[in-house]
Design a protein around this motif. Structure first.
Motif, PDB file in Angstrom:
ATOM      1  N   ASN A 241       0.804  -1.235   0.000  1.00  0.00           N
ATOM      2  CA  ASN A 241       0.000   0.000   0.000  1.00  0.00           C
ATOM      3  C   ASN A 241       0.832   1.278   0.000  1.00  0.00           C
ATOM      4  N   GLU A 242       2.057   1.232   0.559  1.00  0.00           N
ATOM      5  CA  GLU A 242       2.792   2.476   0.767  1.00  0.00           C
ATOM      6  C   GLU A 242       4.180   2.498   0.141  1.00  0.00           C
ATOM      7  N   ILE A 243       4.491   1.527  -0.691  1.00  0.00           N
ATOM      8  CA  ILE A 243       5.862   1.452  -1.224  1.00  0.00           C
ATOM      9  C   ILE A 243       6.243   2.684  -2.050  1.00  0.00           C
ATOM     10  N   ALA A 244       5.251   3.309  -2.688  1.00  0.00           N
ATOM     11  CA  ALA A 244       5.536   4.503  -3.510  1.00  0.00           C
ATOM     12  C   ALA A 244       5.997   5.675  -2.660  1.00  0.00           C
ATOM     13  N   ASP A 245       5.544   5.717  -1.411  1.00  0.00           N
ATOM     14  CA  ASP A 245       5.884   6.843  -0.523  1.00  0.00           C
ATOM     15  C   ASP A 245       7.030   6.509   0.425  1.00  0.00           C
ATOM     16  N   MET A 246       7.576   5.294   0.361  1.00  0.00           N
ATOM     17  CA  MET A 246       8.619   4.875   1.298  1.00  0.00           C
ATOM     18  C   MET A 246      10.000   5.118   0.712  1.00  0.00           C
ATOM     19  N   SER A 247      10.925   5.390   1.632  1.00  0.00           N
ATOM     20  CA  SER A 247      12.319   5.548   1.202  1.00  0.00           C
ATOM     21  C   SER A 247      12.941   4.178   0.975  1.00  0.00           C
ATOM     22  N   LEU A 248      14.099   4.189   0.341  1.00  0.00           N
ATOM     23  CA  LEU A 248      14.788   2.919   0.078  1.00  0.00           C
ATOM     24  C   LEU A 248      15.148   2.206   1.384  1.00  0.00           C
ATOM     25  N   ASP A 249      15.590   2.965   2.374  1.00  0.00           N
ATOM     26  CA  ASP A 249      15.945   2.355   3.677  1.00  0.00           C
ATOM     27  C   ASP A 249      14.724   1.724   4.342  1.00  0.00           C
ATOM     28  N   GLU A 250      13.562   2.413   4.249  1.00  0.00           N
ATOM     29  CA  GLU A 250      12.336   1.870   4.840  1.00  0.00           C
ATOM     30  C   GLU A 250      11.909   0.584   4.120  1.00  0.00           C
ATOM     31  N   ILE A 251      12.077   0.598   2.803  1.00  0.00           N
ATOM     32  CA  ILE A 251      11.721  -0.614   2.046  1.00  0.00           C
ATOM     33  C   ILE A 251      12.633  -1.766   2.429  1.00  0.00           C
ATOM     34  N   LYS A 252      13.950  -1.472   2.503  1.00  0.00           N
ATOM     35  CA  LYS A 252      14.903  -2.521   2.884  1.00  0.00           C
ATOM     36  C   LYS A 252      14.606  -3.055   4.283  1.00  0.00           C
ATOM     37  N   LYS A 253      14.251  -2.132   5.192  1.00  0.00           N
ATOM     38  CA  LYS A 253      13.963  -2.538   6.563  1.00  0.00           C
ATOM     39  C   LYS A 253      12.730  -3.453   6.613  1.00  0.00           C
ATOM     40  N   SER A 254      11.698  -3.105   5.842  1.00  0.00           N
ATOM     41  CA  SER A 254      10.486  -3.935   5.811  1.00  0.00           C
ATOM     42  C   SER A 254      10.790  -5.322   5.242  1.00  0.00           C
ATOM     43  N   PHE A 255      11.574  -5.349   4.133  1.00  0.00           N
ATOM     44  CA  PHE A 255      11.940  -6.641   3.562  1.00  0.00           C
ATOM     45  C   PHE A 255      12.792  -7.467   4.524  1.00  0.00           C
ATOM     46  N   SER A 256      13.635  -6.752   5.300  1.00  0.00           N
ATOM     47  CA  SER A 256      14.475  -7.464   6.282  1.00  0.00           C
ATOM     48  C   SER A 256      13.613  -8.145   7.344  1.00  0.00           C
ATOM     49  N   TYR A 257      12.575  -7.404   7.801  1.00  0.00           N
ATOM     50  CA  TYR A 257      11.659  -7.994   8.776  1.00  0.00           C
ATOM     51  C   TYR A 257      10.946  -9.223   8.183  1.00  0.00           C
ATOM     52  N   ILE A 258      10.502  -9.085   6.936  1.00  0.00           N
ATOM     53  CA  ILE A 258       9.802 -10.201   6.279  1.00  0.00           C
ATOM     54  C   ILE A 258      10.732 -11.400   6.139  1.00  0.00           C
ATOM     55  N   LEU A 259      11.979 -11.124   5.695  1.00  0.00           N
ATOM     56  CA  LEU A 259      12.944 -12.212   5.517  1.00  0.00           C
ATOM     57  C   LEU A 259      13.278 -12.891   6.838  1.00  0.00           C
ATOM     58  N   GLY A 260      13.508 -12.077   7.863  1.00  0.00           N
ATOM     59  CA  GLY A 260      13.852 -12.646   9.168  1.00  0.00           C
ATOM     60  C   GLY A 260      12.742 -13.502   9.736  1.00  0.00           C
ATOM     61  N   ASN A 261      11.505 -13.012   9.658  1.00  0.00           N
ATOM     62  CA  ASN A 261      10.376 -13.782  10.183  1.00  0.00           C
ATOM     63  C   ASN A 261      10.104 -15.023   9.340  1.00  0.00           C
ATOM     64  N   SER A 262      10.375 -14.912   8.035  1.00  0.00           N
ATOM     65  CA  SER A 262      10.214 -16.084   7.176  1.00  0.00           C
ATOM     66  C   SER A 262      11.182 -17.179   7.592  1.00  0.00           C
ATOM     67  N   ARG A 263      12.420 -16.796   7.870  1.00  0.00           N
ATOM     68  CA  ARG A 263      13.417 -17.778   8.304  1.00  0.00           C
ATOM     69  C   ARG A 263      13.047 -18.383   9.647  1.00  0.00           C
ATOM     70  N   ASN A 264      12.617 -17.516  10.569  1.00  0.00           N
ATOM     71  CA  ASN A 264      12.206 -18.026  11.886  1.00  0.00           C
ATOM     72  C   ASN A 264      11.059 -19.024  11.758  1.00  0.00           C
ATOM     73  N   THR A 265      10.100 -18.660  10.898  1.00  0.00           N
ATOM     74  CA  THR A 265       8.945 -19.533  10.690  1.00  0.00           C
ATOM     75  C   THR A 265       9.363 -20.857  10.059  1.00  0.00           C
ATOM     76  N   LEU A 266      10.309 -20.806   9.112  1.00  0.00           N
ATOM     77  CA  LEU A 266      10.794 -22.016   8.465  1.00  0.00           C
ATOM     78  C   LEU A 266      11.457 -22.955   9.466  1.00  0.00           C
ATOM     79  N   VAL A 267      12.297 -22.371  10.336  1.00  0.00           N
ATOM     80  CA  VAL A 267      12.957 -23.178  11.371  1.00  0.00           C
ATOM     81  C   VAL A 267      11.925 -23.818  12.290  1.00  0.00           C
ATOM     82  N   LEU A 268      10.946 -22.997  12.717  1.00  0.00           N
ATOM     83  CA  LEU A 268       9.906 -23.509  13.604  1.00  0.00           C
ATOM     84  C   LEU A 268       9.119 -24.635  12.932  1.00  0.00           C
ATOM     85  N   LEU A 269       8.803 -24.434  11.673  1.00  0.00           N
ATOM     86  CA  LEU A 269       8.041 -25.442  10.940  1.00  0.00           C
ATOM     87  C   LEU A 269       8.837 -26.737  10.782  1.00  0.00           C
TER      88      LEU A 269
END
Length: 337
Positions: A241-269
């Motif tokens: 919804n907001e990627i057009a208004d986000m800075s590159l650092d904010e986008i990277k930070k959001s992707f980092s959160y997604i990647l980190g939680n994806s890995r955590n979820t994979l380990v848990l699974l």
């Protein structure tokens, strides 16, 4: 009534009583007819005296007794023959033994039950030989001597050459004419039934374990996996919804959160699936030669991002091409945990 009709009436009412018929001078045929129907003798009226009458009565009684004895013996012989046929052809094993363990009487079903081809063969062995231990027969005999009758006694016996079967045995203690005792009983093989019951019991236990595992699995999925997926969903929705208004650092930070939680979820699974396999005994083991260095680096890469986010520093020390003999998946599970 008169003539042969009189005899018929008397003989039908009193069949057990010997009858002597008296006939007229010209009625000898009636006497002979009466004898063919069961009369013991006939006397012609006016042609006998007291002595002849007495002899006729005595002989008539004796003939009747002899006839009844022969009938009884014939009937007894027929009954014995029937009982013998039933005994020999019975599908259930039947025996008589003495206290020393000798089989005095046995049928073919008993011989077949213990792996023998004939009754003569099983009579050559001792009853102690079919018990797993001699002390178990002693226990059985003691119980029988105390109660006189045992019904539905379940225990294990030994067939020829060693196979063990589960049987139900019913037995009674019988006194002999000389004061000694015999053991008479029947034995039924319930091995197939017992095996089926044990399989059903085992299946029910496994089913209960599967149900518990399923409930636990759903509980963990509902609790432990829900939060990471919600977080991934939230950041994905923000990016969408907001990627057009986000800075590159904010986008990277959001992707980092997604990647980190994806890995955590994979380990848990993966841990969850390993646990489920162990609970249901579905895990298979494959022992091979493999390079543990590759497994360690794979685990390190999986957790390195999470460690950075939590300000945790960890390292590993392992030479490349370090070969070990083990189950690679189990070692990976150990390292992840």
């Amino acid at each position: 009534s008169s003539g042969i009709d009189t005899f018929d009436i008397v003989h039908s009412i009193f069949p057990e009583i010997p009858v002597i018929v008296q006939t007229g001078l010209n009625d000898e045929l009636i006497g002979q007819s009466a004898m063919s129907k069961g009369a013991q003798d006939y006397l012609v009226k006016g042609n006998f005296d007291g002595v002849l009458l007495a002899k006729s009565i005595i002989y008539g009684i004796e003939r009747d007794n002899l006839f009844k004895k022969l009938q009884y013996e014939k009937l007894a012989h027929e009954r014995e023959k029937i009982v013998t046929e039933i005994f020999e052809n019975a599908s259930v094993a039947i025996y008589r033994s003495d206290k020393a363990g000798n089989f005095l009487i046995a049928n073919l079903a008993l011989a077949k039950l213990f792996g023998f081809d004939s009754v003569d063969e099983i009579k050559k062995i001792n009853a102690y030989d079919i018990f797993l231990e001699h002390v178990l027969r002693e226990k059985f005999l003691k119980l029988l001597e105390e109660s006189k009758v045992i019904s539905g006694y379940e225990h294990k016996l030994k067939k020829k050459d060693g196979p063990i079967i589960t049987v139900i045995e019913s037995c009674r203690l019988t006194a002999g004419s000389s004061g000694n005792y015999f053991y008479e009983g029947v034995i039924e093989d319930i091995s197939i039934k017992k095996d089926a019951e044990e399989k059903i019991l085992k299946f029910n236990e496994e089913l209960q374990l599967l149900n518990k595992t399923k409930d636990k699995l759903f509980s963990i999925i509902a609790h432990d996996l829900k939060s990471p997926f919600q977080l991934i969903h939230s950041y994905s929705e923000i990016l969408n919804n907001e990627i057009a208004d986000m800075s590159l650092d904010e986008i990277k930070k959001s992707f980092s959160y997604i990647l980190g939680n994806s890995r955590n979820t994979l380990v848990l699974l993966e841990n969850l699936l390993d646990w489920a396999k162990m609970q249901t005994n579905k895990r298979t083991y494959k022992i091979i030669n493999f390079d543990i260095y590759k497994v360690i680096t794979k685990t390190y890469d999986l957790y390195s991002y999470m460690a950075v986010n939590k300000n945790v520093k960890f390292t590993y020390s392992c030479l490349e091409k370090t070969l070990v003999i083990a189950d690679e998946n189990i070692i990976y599970t150990v390292l992840r945990n």
